[in-house]
Enzyme design. Structure first.
Site, PDB file in Angstrom:
ATOM      1  CB  SER A   1     -10.310  -4.052  11.850  1.00  0.00           C
ATOM      2  OG  SER A   1     -10.482  -5.363  11.347  1.00  0.00           O
TER       3      SER A   1
ATOM      4  CE  LYS B   1      -7.250  -4.515  14.561  1.00  0.00           C
ATOM      5  NZ  LYS B   1      -7.879  -5.846  14.412  1.00  0.00           N
TER       6      LYS B   1
ATOM      7  CG  MET C   1      -3.071 -10.887   5.670  1.00  0.00           C
ATOM      8  SD  MET C   1      -3.966 -12.381   6.159  1.00  0.00           S
ATOM      9  CE  MET C   1      -5.343 -11.688   7.010  1.00  0.00           C
TER      10      MET C   1
ATOM     11  NE  ARG D   1     -11.511 -11.272   9.487  1.00  0.00           N
ATOM     12  CZ  ARG D   1     -10.289 -11.787   9.675  1.00  0.00           C
ATOM     13  NH1 ARG D   1      -9.461 -11.208  10.514  1.00  0.00           N
ATOM     14  NH2 ARG D   1      -9.907 -12.867   9.034  1.00  0.00           N
TER      15      ARG D   1
ATOM     16  N   GLY E   1      -4.599   2.525   9.139  1.00  0.00           N
ATOM     17  CA  GLY E   1      -3.723   1.838  10.101  1.00  0.00           C
ATOM     18  C   GLY E   1      -2.475   1.316   9.391  1.00  0.00           C
ATOM     19  CG  HIS E   2      -2.794  -1.853   6.543  1.00  0.00           C
ATOM     20  ND1 HIS E   2      -4.139  -1.970   6.297  1.00  0.00           N
ATOM     21  CD2 HIS E   2      -2.405  -3.040   7.079  1.00  0.00           C
ATOM     22  CE1 HIS E   2      -4.561  -3.159   6.659  1.00  0.00           C
ATOM     23  NE2 HIS E   2      -3.532  -3.837   7.131  1.00  0.00           N
TER      24      HIS E   2
HETATM   25  O1  PAF Z   1      -1.828  -8.795  10.558  1.00  0.00           O
HETATM   26  C1  PAF Z   1      -1.900  -9.288   9.418  1.00  0.00           C
HETATM   27  O2  PAF Z   1      -2.345  -8.670   8.475  1.00  0.00           O
HETATM   28  C2  PAF Z   1      -1.415 -10.719   9.226  1.00  0.00           C
HETATM   29  O3  PAF Z   1      -1.695 -11.507  10.336  1.00  0.00           O
HETATM   30  C3  PAF Z   1       0.077 -10.811   8.840  1.00  0.00           C
HETATM   31  C4  PAF Z   1       0.965 -10.280   9.962  1.00  0.00           C
HETATM   32  C5  PAF Z   1       0.342 -10.038   7.573  1.00  0.00           C
HETATM   33  C6  PAF Z   1       0.498 -12.281   8.614  1.00  0.00           C
HETATM   34  O4  PAF Z   1      -0.212 -12.861   7.570  1.00  0.00           O
END
Ligand code: PAF
Length: 285
Positions: A187, A151, A33, A189, A39-40
């Protein structure tokens, strides 16, 4: 460093990927998102083991309840593009809501009992929304390997279950949680945390460590482990425990006794505006 190609339409992405697959190329998908952090980046790194790496960036309205933070969900598309470029992604799929949900936008994927517990109990519409977005993405991207962070362990289980139940040609790969130096799980957030909350937030990780240590030391009573973890989280003055749990990692049911196969420890806690979750495997020695 080469640039990342940005696709905004389903048709554009699909035709590009179909051509690559027809040429025998493998595709790795990292659903996000946005607000990309290390992490990403670790998921993108893992996905680059494929011939082509696609990162999707879509703030999915269906997974937010009306009282949640959809309107001000953090994001910075320039920074996200830079992370994708630095980590070797080839394509960024960034559709509008209308492009992702051209119909009514009503959640369309049934999620079972697994999704009703813990995160699902605290956020009743959440996993239906996640599953709908991920199912759409899988339909658009087609056969691929898809990378998700551990996570969000329950999300990972819900996605795996959806893939199995609907025979979706996607291999789901779970990747380890990336943490700050003091153990706080990364995260998007975390940006909501005030300084005092940020100071206390690693209590989630400490609670999991304490829980895992007693399981390793021979504790077989899930209730005793839960009490210990709750006590540790309770030491944070700025935190409000949502749940601490000991579950079977496949079913999310609490076993009567912890056996050799081990369990997953879960914690969720609210710190002001931020609701944080974390988890850890616990296996008897
Ligand atoms: O983990 C996330 O960022 C979201 O829940 C995802 C998997 C992209 C689905 O919108």
């Amino acid at each position: 460093m080469t640039g990342v190609e940005v696709a905004r339409t389903v048709a554009g992405l699909r035709s590009r990927l179909d051509a690559e697959r027809a040429a025998g190329k493998t595709v790795g998908l990292v659903p996000t998102m946005g607000c990309l952090h290390a992490g990403h980046a670790s998921l993108i790194d893992a996905a680059t083991g494929n011939d082509l790496t696609v990162v999707s960036l879509f703030v999915n309205p269906l997974q937010f309840a009306p009282d949640e933070d959809l309107a001000d969900y953090p994001g910075d598309s320039e920074a996200d593009l830079e992370v994708c470029t630095l980590h070797g992604a080839d394509l960024l799929f960034s559709p509008s809501v209308e492009e992702m949900y051209p119909g009514t936008g009503v959640p369309e994927v049934e999620v079972g009992d697994l999704a009703a517990r813990y995160e699902g109990a605290s956020r009743p519409t959440h996993f239906g929304g996640v599953a709908t977005a991920v199912s759409r993405l899988f339909k658009v991207v087609g056969a691929c390997r898809a990378y998700f962070g551990e996570k969000d362990f329950q999300q990972l289980a819900v996605v795996r279950q959806m893939v199995a139940e609907h025979s979706i040609p996607v291999e789901v790969i779970g990747c380890p949680t990336v943490r700050e130096h003091d153990g706080l799980a990364l995260s998007s957030r975390n940006v909501y945390l005030t300084a005092p909350e940020r100071g206390e937030a690693p209590v989630l990780y400490r609670a999991l460590q304490v829980g895992a240590a007693v399981v390793e030391g021979g504790e077989t009573d899930p209730g005793a482990v839960v009490s210990l973890m709750a006590e540790v989280v309770g030491s944070a003055a700025t935190g409000e425990l949502d749940y601490a749990a000991v579950v079977d990692p496949a079913t999310f049911e609490t076993p009567t006794r912890i056996t050799g196969a081990g369990v997953r420890l879960l914690v969720a806690c609210r710190f002001g505006r931020a609701r944080l979750i974390d988890n850890m495997a616990a296996v008897p020695a």
